[in-house]
Design a protein around this motif. Structure first.
Motif, PDB file in Angstrom:
ATOM      1  N   GLU A  90       0.699  -1.073  -0.038  1.00  0.00           N
ATOM      2  CA  GLU A  90      -0.061   0.258  -0.281  1.00  0.00           C
ATOM      3  C   GLU A  90       1.120   1.015   0.009  1.00  0.00           C
ATOM      4  O   GLU A  90       0.777   2.304  -0.450  1.00  0.00           O
ATOM      5  CB  GLU A  90      -0.951   0.650   1.319  1.00  0.00           C
ATOM      6  CG  GLU A  90      -2.031   1.431   1.399  1.00  0.00           C
ATOM      7  CD  GLU A  90      -2.920   0.957   2.373  1.00  0.00           C
ATOM      8  OE1 GLU A  90      -3.546   1.808   2.745  1.00  0.00           O
ATOM      9  OE2 GLU A  90      -2.228   0.481   2.874  1.00  0.00           O
ATOM     10  N   ARG A 141       2.350   1.736  -3.680  1.00  0.00           N
ATOM     11  CA  ARG A 141       1.145   2.589  -4.429  1.00  0.00           C
ATOM     12  C   ARG A 141       1.527   3.951  -3.993  1.00  0.00           C
ATOM     13  O   ARG A 141       0.877   5.112  -4.997  1.00  0.00           O
ATOM     14  CB  ARG A 141       0.680   1.964  -4.238  1.00  0.00           C
ATOM     15  CG  ARG A 141      -0.139   1.338  -4.656  1.00  0.00           C
ATOM     16  CD  ARG A 141      -1.459   0.126  -5.486  1.00  0.00           C
ATOM     17  NE  ARG A 141      -2.191  -0.190  -3.625  1.00  0.00           N
ATOM     18  CZ  ARG A 141      -2.716  -1.171  -2.890  1.00  0.00           C
ATOM     19  NH1 ARG A 141      -1.372  -2.081  -3.392  1.00  0.00           N
ATOM     20  NH2 ARG A 141      -2.731  -0.776  -2.005  1.00  0.00           N
ATOM     21  N   ASP A 142       1.161   4.333  -2.508  1.00  0.00           N
ATOM     22  CA  ASP A 142       1.181   6.074  -2.841  1.00  0.00           C
ATOM     23  C   ASP A 142       2.382   6.525  -2.879  1.00  0.00           C
ATOM     24  O   ASP A 142       2.507   7.640  -3.422  1.00  0.00           O
ATOM     25  CB  ASP A 142       1.323   5.427  -1.306  1.00  0.00           C
ATOM     26  CG  ASP A 142      -0.181   5.768  -0.787  1.00  0.00           C
ATOM     27  OD1 ASP A 142      -1.160   5.441  -1.470  1.00  0.00           O
ATOM     28  OD2 ASP A 142      -1.198   4.783   0.765  1.00  0.00           O
ATOM     29  N   ARG A 143       3.388   5.811  -2.799  1.00  0.00           N
ATOM     30  CA  ARG A 143       4.397   7.075  -3.481  1.00  0.00           C
ATOM     31  C   ARG A 143       4.422   6.878  -4.952  1.00  0.00           C
ATOM     32  O   ARG A 143       4.973   8.398  -4.816  1.00  0.00           O
ATOM     33  CB  ARG A 143       5.790   5.573  -3.095  1.00  0.00           C
ATOM     34  CG  ARG A 143       6.492   5.915  -1.601  1.00  0.00           C
ATOM     35  CD  ARG A 143       7.919   5.050  -1.280  1.00  0.00           C
ATOM     36  NE  ARG A 143       7.707   4.906  -0.158  1.00  0.00           N
ATOM     37  CZ  ARG A 143       8.184   3.734   0.671  1.00  0.00           C
ATOM     38  NH1 ARG A 143       8.186   2.648   0.273  1.00  0.00           N
ATOM     39  NH2 ARG A 143       9.286   3.874   2.219  1.00  0.00           N
ATOM     40  N   GLN A 144       3.565   6.046  -5.354  1.00  0.00           N
ATOM     41  CA  GLN A 144       3.652   6.514  -6.637  1.00  0.00           C
ATOM     42  C   GLN A 144       2.715   7.354  -7.297  1.00  0.00           C
ATOM     43  O   GLN A 144       2.862   7.533  -8.536  1.00  0.00           O
ATOM     44  CB  GLN A 144       3.146   4.770  -7.770  1.00  0.00           C
ATOM     45  CG  GLN A 144       4.456   4.008  -7.443  1.00  0.00           C
ATOM     46  CD  GLN A 144       3.833   2.019  -8.234  1.00  0.00           C
ATOM     47  OE1 GLN A 144       2.941   2.652  -8.756  1.00  0.00           O
ATOM     48  NE2 GLN A 144       4.857   0.755  -7.714  1.00  0.00           N
ATOM     49  N   ASP A 145       1.746   7.256  -6.803  1.00  0.00           N
ATOM     50  CA  ASP A 145       1.153   8.216  -6.528  1.00  0.00           C
ATOM     51  C   ASP A 145       1.120   9.936  -6.243  1.00  0.00           C
ATOM     52  O   ASP A 145       0.981  10.973  -7.276  1.00  0.00           O
ATOM     53  CB  ASP A 145      -0.495   8.170  -5.543  1.00  0.00           C
ATOM     54  CG  ASP A 145      -1.339   6.907  -6.179  1.00  0.00           C
ATOM     55  OD1 ASP A 145      -1.001   6.181  -6.739  1.00  0.00           O
ATOM     56  OD2 ASP A 145      -2.296   6.498  -5.300  1.00  0.00           O
ATOM     57  N   MET A 188       3.582  10.976  -9.083  1.00  0.00           N
ATOM     58  CA  MET A 188       2.610  11.339 -10.678  1.00  0.00           C
ATOM     59  C   MET A 188       2.190  12.299 -10.296  1.00  0.00           C
ATOM     60  O   MET A 188       0.867  12.547 -11.164  1.00  0.00           O
ATOM     61  CB  MET A 188       1.697   9.996 -11.403  1.00  0.00           C
ATOM     62  CG  MET A 188       2.350   9.262 -10.775  1.00  0.00           C
ATOM     63  SD  MET A 188       1.105   7.587 -11.864  1.00  0.00           S
ATOM     64  CE  MET A 188       0.588   7.058 -10.157  1.00  0.00           C
ATOM     65  N   ASN A 189       2.377  12.692  -8.904  1.00  0.00           N
ATOM     66  CA  ASN A 189       1.216  14.483  -8.530  1.00  0.00           C
ATOM     67  C   ASN A 189       0.375  13.728  -8.104  1.00  0.00           C
ATOM     68  O   ASN A 189      -0.781  14.456  -8.290  1.00  0.00           O
ATOM     69  CB  ASN A 189       1.156  15.165  -9.211  1.00  0.00           C
ATOM     70  CG  ASN A 189       2.801  15.696  -9.641  1.00  0.00           C
ATOM     71  OD1 ASN A 189       3.968  15.692  -8.228  1.00  0.00           O
ATOM     72  ND2 ASN A 189       3.731  16.033 -10.024  1.00  0.00           N
ATOM     73  N   ALA A 190      -0.432  12.728  -7.877  1.00  0.00           N
ATOM     74  CA  ALA A 190      -1.978  12.059  -7.932  1.00  0.00           C
ATOM     75  C   ALA A 190      -1.973  11.880  -6.284  1.00  0.00           C
ATOM     76  O   ALA A 190      -3.161  12.081  -6.187  1.00  0.00           O
ATOM     77  CB  ALA A 190      -2.271  10.446  -8.504  1.00  0.00           C
ATOM     78  N   MET A 191      -1.173  12.501  -5.654  1.00  0.00           N
ATOM     79  CA  MET A 191      -1.485  12.252  -3.969  1.00  0.00           C
ATOM     80  C   MET A 191      -0.682  13.605  -3.610  1.00  0.00           C
ATOM     81  O   MET A 191       0.818  13.527  -4.145  1.00  0.00           O
ATOM     82  CB  MET A 191      -1.717  11.001  -3.197  1.00  0.00           C
ATOM     83  CG  MET A 191      -1.592  11.134  -1.862  1.00  0.00           C
ATOM     84  SD  MET A 191      -0.921   9.769  -0.483  1.00  0.00           S
ATOM     85  CE  MET A 191      -2.647   9.379  -1.062  1.00  0.00           C
ATOM     86  N   TYR A 232       0.487  12.285   2.118  1.00  0.00           N
ATOM     87  CA  TYR A 232       1.093  11.041   2.516  1.00  0.00           C
ATOM     88  C   TYR A 232       1.753  10.838   3.516  1.00  0.00           C
ATOM     89  O   TYR A 232       2.192  10.200   4.315  1.00  0.00           O
ATOM     90  CB  TYR A 232       2.490  11.230   1.281  1.00  0.00           C
ATOM     91  CG  TYR A 232       3.489  10.222   0.861  1.00  0.00           C
ATOM     92  CD1 TYR A 232       3.542   8.520   0.578  1.00  0.00           C
ATOM     93  CD2 TYR A 232       4.321   9.784   2.016  1.00  0.00           C
ATOM     94  CE1 TYR A 232       4.300   7.339   1.100  1.00  0.00           C
ATOM     95  CE2 TYR A 232       5.370   8.815   2.734  1.00  0.00           C
ATOM     96  CZ  TYR A 232       4.571   7.223   1.711  1.00  0.00           C
ATOM     97  OH  TYR A 232       5.997   6.190   1.697  1.00  0.00           O
TER      98      TYR A 232
END
Length: 473
Positions: free
Chosen positions: A431, A434-438, A441-444, A449
């Protein structure tokens, strides 16, 4: 002592005494000492009986341990919006060993249905005008047997009595602590009873009598809290109480309260399984003339239970055989299947879904696989966390209120966030990746975080991101 007789004498109404007998029954299953079940008699065939202890898998204890570990463990994080207030609350919880005792009392809650937490002030220093200058906050942890609701509405207990047993010089005393509403505030009244054989509901001590006893030396007969909020928190499992004919009963029930027949069946099967090995062990029957050597010395070790001497008259019927080898067949597979079937049924009835437990090589093993969000166990945990979240929130509010009373500069408006451990639901590392990737990608946003993984409030996370360049590893 019959505490209910004392309540009746004082005109106090509470939950019926029959319900507390149910609590004792659930405790007996947890302790593995159930009346008219754990011990049984076996007829010897010679007019006498042998008393035997039924072997138990201890599943009531196991269920209680597992639900406690799922609800409150070392990975649960409590965060307050005000940092100073959060630090103070954390210190109070730590000084009261909340992580250890909190988990222990989740286990007690699981097998009795209800527990309570009662914060109070001790070591108080007061000014001449009666103002409290300083003090310490302690927490009393109380089990269901010592909780007596007096007033409640829609399942919420508003007035309650708690009892505490003390022994002084071999004499037993009971402290009765009554939390009740008077006008626009809660008051706490303390009474001490001396317990002795034959005195029924106990003898109520005078103030000057109890002040001579060490446990009650500093106890105050009456405390006015000055608050409309109670100074106690009731914690129960989120299961409808169907153990009492009174549907309004606000007390909880044990997690296995509706599974006692299954527990009985499992222990009966396990006891039979154990007896298979005990009674089915290999035996060798030998003719009388084979028991002794020619010089009269024993041919076999008299302490060896595998050899049995046949009667003297057997010599006429032995058909030429001096030694008979008997090796009984053990029904291990049949017993294992029966136990596993009932473990699945028990697990399902208690909210863990099927296949939580399995019987293997004579022991119970627990499944450790990650569970999905649509599983029975996940929904069960979420349901119980509804009440537990509110319980911890209330406990924190009482600690803050008492902290302000002893002069601490705390914020009564501080909000608490309880992050329950959900690692059984989803792998934490996956999990977080995935948050790191978000974030990449500036999705989060980075502050989100931080708030999620560093247990910071939204304000703290945004401030940290604005002040430092954080590197996410």
């Amino acid at each position: 002592m019959n505490i209910h007789n004392y309540f009746h004498k004082k005109g106090i109404n509470t939950v019926d005494a029959s319900f507390y007998r149910k609590i004792e029954e659930w405790k007996s299953w947890y302790n593995g000492n159930v009346r008219n079940f754990s011990f049984y008699r076996v007829y010897s065939g010679q007019g006498t009986y042998t008393r035997r202890k039924r072997k138990s898998l201890g599943m009531a204890k196991k269920l209680s341990e597992d639900i406690a570990d799922l609800l409150l463990n070392e990975r649960v994080k409590i965060t307050l919006s005000d940092e100073r207030t959060g630090d103070f609350v954390a210190k109070v919880l730590e000084s009261n060993n909340f992580l250890v005792l909190g988990n222990e009392y989740q286990e007690r809650k699981a097998y009795t249905g209800t527990v309570a937490y009662v914060p109070y002030l001790t070591d108080i220093d007061m000014a001449d005008d009666g103002t409290i200058i300083s003090g310490r906050i302690k927490i009393n942890y109380i089990s269901a047997s010592n909780i007596y609701p007096v007033s409640w509405s829609n399942g919420k207990i508003t007035e309650c009595i708690f009892t505490f047993v003390h022994t002084v010089k071999r004499k037993k005393y009971v402290q009765i602590q009554f939390h009740k509403l008077e006008g626009k505030q809660y008051v706490i009244e303390n009474t001490i009873l001396e317990i002795s054989k034959g005195n029924g509901e106990g003898r109520e001590l005078l103030l000057q009598e109890w002040k001579k006893l060490k446990p009650f030396k500093e106890l105050i007969p009456r405390v006015e809290t000055g608050s409309l909020e109670p100074q106690f928190v009731i914690d129960r499992l989120n299961i409808v109480n169907d153990a009492d004919y009174d549907e309004s009963n606000p007390m909880g029930i044990a997690i296995f309260a509706n599974s006692l027949d299954v527990l009985k069946k499992i222990d009966t099967e396990f006891d039979s399984y154990s007896n298979e090995f005990e009674l089915g062990k290999k035996r060798i029957f030998v003719a009388p003339e084979m028991v002794q050597n020619k010089d009269g010395s024993p041919a076999f070790d008299p302490e060896d239970t595998i050899f049995y001497k046949l009667p003297d008259e057997y010599a006429e019927k032995k058909d030429g055989k001096s030694i008979i080898d008997i090796d009984m067949q053990i029904r291990a597979e049949e017993h294992s299947k029966a136990i596993n079937d009932d473990l699945n049924y028990l697990s399902l009835k208690c909210g863990f879904g099927t296949h939580k437990y399995r019987f293997e090589n004579g022991n119970v093993k627990t499944a450790t696989e990650v569970i999905s969000e649509n599983s029975d166990m996940y929904r069960m945990i979420q349901k119980h966390e509804i009440i537990l979240n509110e319980v911890i929130q209330q406990l924190i509010k009482i600690i803050i209120r008492l902290g302000i009373v002893i002069g601490e500069p705390l914020s009564e408006e501080a909000t608490a966030t309880i992050d329950f451990d959900d690692s059984i639901i989803e792998d934490k590392k996956a999990e977080r990746d995935r948050d790191r990737q978000d974030v990449a990608m500036n999705a989060m946003p980075l502050w989100e975080y931080r708030a999620k993984w560093y247990s910071e409030t939204e304000e703290q996370a945004k401030e940290a991101v604005g002040q430092t360049a954080e590197v996410i590893e």
